[in-house]
Scaffold this active site. Structure first.
Site, mmCIF file in Angstrom:
data_model
loop_
_atom_site.group_PDB
_atom_site.id
_atom_site.type_symbol
_atom_site.label_atom_id
_atom_site.label_comp_id
_atom_site.label_asym_id
_atom_site.label_seq_id
_atom_site.Cartn_x
_atom_site.Cartn_y
_atom_site.Cartn_z
ATOM 1 N N ALA A 1 0.831 -1.207 0.175
ATOM 2 C CA ALA A 1 -0.048 0.196 0.197
ATOM 3 C C ALA A 1 1.024 1.081 -0.082
ATOM 4 O O ALA A 1 2.151 1.206 0.182
ATOM 5 C CB ALA A 1 -1.054 -0.018 1.053
ATOM 6 N N GLY B 1 0.799 -5.216 0.909
ATOM 7 C CA GLY B 1 -0.433 -5.430 0.020
ATOM 8 C C GLY B 1 0.023 -5.860 -1.108
ATOM 9 O O GLY B 1 -0.900 -6.563 -1.607
ATOM 10 N N GLU C 1 -0.252 -9.657 -0.634
ATOM 11 C CA GLU C 1 -1.597 -9.905 -0.480
ATOM 12 C C GLU C 1 -2.343 -9.685 -1.794
ATOM 13 O O GLU C 1 -3.247 -10.677 -1.971
ATOM 14 C CB GLU C 1 -2.158 -9.008 0.639
ATOM 15 C CG GLU C 1 -1.416 -9.182 2.061
ATOM 16 C CD GLU C 1 -1.661 -8.035 2.920
ATOM 17 O OE1 GLU C 1 -1.653 -7.020 2.507
ATOM 18 O OE2 GLU C 1 -2.259 -8.440 4.039
HETATM 19 N N1 DAK Z 1 4.587 3.308 -0.688
HETATM 20 C C1 DAK Z 1 5.028 4.504 -1.303
HETATM 21 N N2 DAK Z 1 6.236 4.589 -1.749
HETATM 22 C C2 DAK Z 1 6.972 3.726 -1.871
HETATM 23 C C3 DAK Z 1 6.763 2.299 -1.424
HETATM 24 C C4 DAK Z 1 5.269 2.153 -0.601
HETATM 25 N N3 DAK Z 1 4.906 1.051 -0.242
HETATM 26 N N4 DAK Z 1 7.518 1.340 -1.784
HETATM 27 C C5 DAK Z 1 8.665 2.157 -2.312
HETATM 28 N N5 DAK Z 1 8.089 3.516 -2.569
HETATM 29 C C6 DAK Z 1 8.908 4.700 -3.048
HETATM 30 C C7 DAK Z 1 10.127 5.250 -2.447
HETATM 31 O O1 DAK Z 1 9.626 6.133 -1.334
HETATM 32 C C8 DAK Z 1 11.026 5.990 -3.366
HETATM 33 O O2 DAK Z 1 10.274 6.919 -3.835
HETATM 34 P P1 DAK Z 1 11.072 8.406 -3.998
HETATM 35 O O3 DAK Z 1 11.959 8.598 -2.646
HETATM 36 O O4 DAK Z 1 12.258 7.917 -5.013
HETATM 37 O O5 DAK Z 1 10.157 9.523 -4.291
HETATM 38 C C9 DAK Z 1 10.751 4.729 -4.511
HETATM 39 O O6 DAK Z 1 9.312 4.179 -4.163
HETATM 40 C C10 DAK Z 1 12.031 3.790 -4.373
HETATM 41 O O7 DAK Z 1 12.055 3.378 -3.230
HETATM 42 P P2 DAK Z 1 13.450 3.173 -2.409
HETATM 43 O O8 DAK Z 1 14.289 4.257 -2.592
HETATM 44 O O9 DAK Z 1 13.249 2.756 -1.062
HETATM 45 O O10 DAK Z 1 13.996 2.033 -3.335
HETATM 46 P P3 DAK Z 1 15.109 0.805 -2.765
HETATM 47 O O11 DAK Z 1 15.380 -0.084 -3.936
HETATM 48 O O12 DAK Z 1 16.231 1.045 -1.855
HETATM 49 O O13 DAK Z 1 14.033 -0.277 -1.835
HETATM 50 C C11 DAK Z 1 11.916 -1.508 -1.444
HETATM 51 C C12 DAK Z 1 12.724 -1.027 -2.378
HETATM 52 C C13 DAK Z 1 10.837 -1.788 -2.094
HETATM 53 C C14 DAK Z 1 12.679 -2.542 -0.682
HETATM 54 C C15 DAK Z 1 11.680 -0.335 -0.232
HETATM 55 O O14 DAK Z 1 11.245 0.914 -0.949
HETATM 56 C C16 DAK Z 1 10.497 -0.729 0.620
HETATM 57 O O15 DAK Z 1 11.075 -1.414 1.527
HETATM 58 N N6 DAK Z 1 9.168 -0.262 0.407
HETATM 59 C C17 DAK Z 1 8.271 -0.386 1.535
HETATM 60 C C18 DAK Z 1 7.795 -1.876 1.663
HETATM 61 C C19 DAK Z 1 6.672 -1.974 2.715
HETATM 62 O O16 DAK Z 1 7.047 -1.333 3.800
HETATM 63 N N7 DAK Z 1 5.522 -2.287 2.199
HETATM 64 C C20 DAK Z 1 4.325 -2.422 3.024
HETATM 65 C C21 DAK Z 1 3.357 -1.218 3.131
HETATM 66 S S1 DAK Z 1 1.928 -1.259 4.118
HETATM 67 C C22 DAK Z 1 -5.718 -2.811 3.231
HETATM 68 C C23 DAK Z 1 -5.076 -2.783 2.194
HETATM 69 C C24 DAK Z 1 -3.828 -2.756 1.978
HETATM 70 C C25 DAK Z 1 -2.829 -2.856 3.136
HETATM 71 C C26 DAK Z 1 -3.499 -2.913 4.425
HETATM 72 C C27 DAK Z 1 -4.863 -3.053 4.535
HETATM 73 N N8 DAK Z 1 -7.014 -2.793 3.346
HETATM 74 C C28 DAK Z 1 -7.955 -2.724 2.406
HETATM 75 C C29 DAK Z 1 -7.682 -2.965 5.034
HETATM 76 C C30 DAK Z 1 -1.538 -2.703 2.858
HETATM 77 C C31 DAK Z 1 -0.517 -2.279 3.713
HETATM 78 C C32 DAK Z 1 0.698 -2.346 3.288
HETATM 79 O O17 DAK Z 1 1.170 -2.858 2.231
#
Ligand code: DAK
Length: 259
Positions: free
Chosen positions: A66, A110, A113
């Site tokens: 997400a 997400g 998921e």
């Molecule tokens: N959201 C927003 N931006 C993101 C992102 C994310 N999840 N993942 C990456 N980006 C963006 C980064 O902010 C960066 O943007 P700029 O700074 O260039 O503007 C760009 O993508 C590149 O990311 P990195 O610089 O971090 O690149 P790296 O290669 O170093 O790392 C990475 C890639 C994918 C490993 C890292 O970006 C990362 O760890 N991302 C976050 C992953 C994460 O924590 N995901 C879980 C999110 S919580 C629901 C529906 C859905 C959900 C829950 C409930 N309901 C309907 C009830 C879901 C929740 C989630 O998924």
């Protein structure tokens, strides 16, 4: 609806292809993106020429979850009372035609998921799956503690959700999270071939099989076997059943008409 976050096309008239397209944000699943996916899926549902859908993020990343920037602005009351983008995610769960997730690169939170909501997941050797929400001070919210555990088992699901660590493509295959792992750069092509193969089958049968397999997650073994038997007898009403069996006996390829 005009799409800004996804690309949608038909492949060989029978396959619907949806590509998540926010490459600069690792295909982060913003509300807008999920609402576009939901709309595209509904349109393919209504299109009688489409037999199966392929969902991909392209050849570098599936989806990093997400949109964290969007999530960071939500408080409990807003998220809960607005049912934060839940309805749009449900379009995928309720879709009647098979959906194949073709995963390259990361499928996180997400993103993992979303793949789990699909009927078949295949990936290439670059794929990584994870539920890193715990590192953000939250937890999986759309299947990571439910669908994942039913597929890979309690111990591995606990490890993934409690540490936030990712697993690679081979581990995903070992834990039956994915059906197959392909060479890098070939998974989309393989997914489209698989979707085409499914589209050539009798579509009412495809639908019955998808429903019946999904029933296995919701019911007891005896109730599931009972309903499977009824579904099986139902197929004897179809012209496609006559065609399929005659084709076998006459040593020719079956030509199904979806009746
Ligand atoms: N959201 C927003 N931006 C993101 C992102 C994310 N999840 N993942 C990456 N980006 C963006 C980064 O902010 C960066 O943007 P700029 O700074 O260039 O503007 C760009 O993508 C590149 O990311 P990195 O610089 O971090 O690149 P790296 O290669 O170093 O790392 C990475 C890639 C994918 C490993 C890292 O970006 C990362 O760890 N991302 C976050 C992953 C994460 O924590 N995901 C879980 C999110 S919580 C629901 C529906 C859905 C959900 C829950 C409930 N309901 C309907 C009830 C879901 C929740 C989630 O998924």
């Amino acid at each position: 609806m005009k799409y800004k976050n996804i690309l949608v096309e038909k492949k060989n008239t029978s396959v619907g292809l949806i590509t998540l397209n926010r490459p600069k944000a690792y295909n982060a699943l913003s509300s807008a993106l999920i609402s576009e996916v939901s709309d595209a899926v509904k349109k393919f549902e209504e299109d009688n020429n489409i037999g199966a859908i392929v969902l991909t993020g392209g050849d570098k990343v599936f989806a990093a979850g997400a949109d964290i920037k969007e999530l960071s602005e939500l408080d409990f009351v807003t998220a809960y009372t607005s049912e934060y983008i839940t309805k749009n995610w449900q379009a995928l769960e309720k879709h009647k035609k098979p959906i194949i997730a073709a995963v390259s690169g990361v499928a996180l939170g997400g993103g993992c998921e979303l793949a789990l909501m699909c009927d078949i997941i295949i990936c290439d050797t670059s794929a990584k799956f994870g539920q890193p929400e715990i590192k953000l001070g939250t937890m999986p919210g759309i299947g990571g503690t439910q669908r994942l555990v039913r597929i890979i088992g309690k111990s591995k699901a606990m490890q993934m959700c409690l540490t936030g660590d990712m697993i690679n493509a081979q581990e995903a295959k070992n834990y039956n999270l994915v059906a197959d792992v392909f060479k890098e750069g070939t998974v989309l092509e393989e997914a489209i071939l698989m979707a085409e193969k499914i589209s050539r089958m009798s579509q009412p049968i495809v639908r019955l099989i998808k429903e019946s397999i999904n029933n296995a997650y919701e019911t007891t073994l005896q109730a599931g076997l009972e309903s499977e038997r009824k579904y099986f007898y139902t197929t004897f009403n179809l012209e496609d059943k006559t065609e399929g069996m005659n084709a076998f006996i006459e040593k020719r390829k079956a030509k199904f008409i979806n009746k």
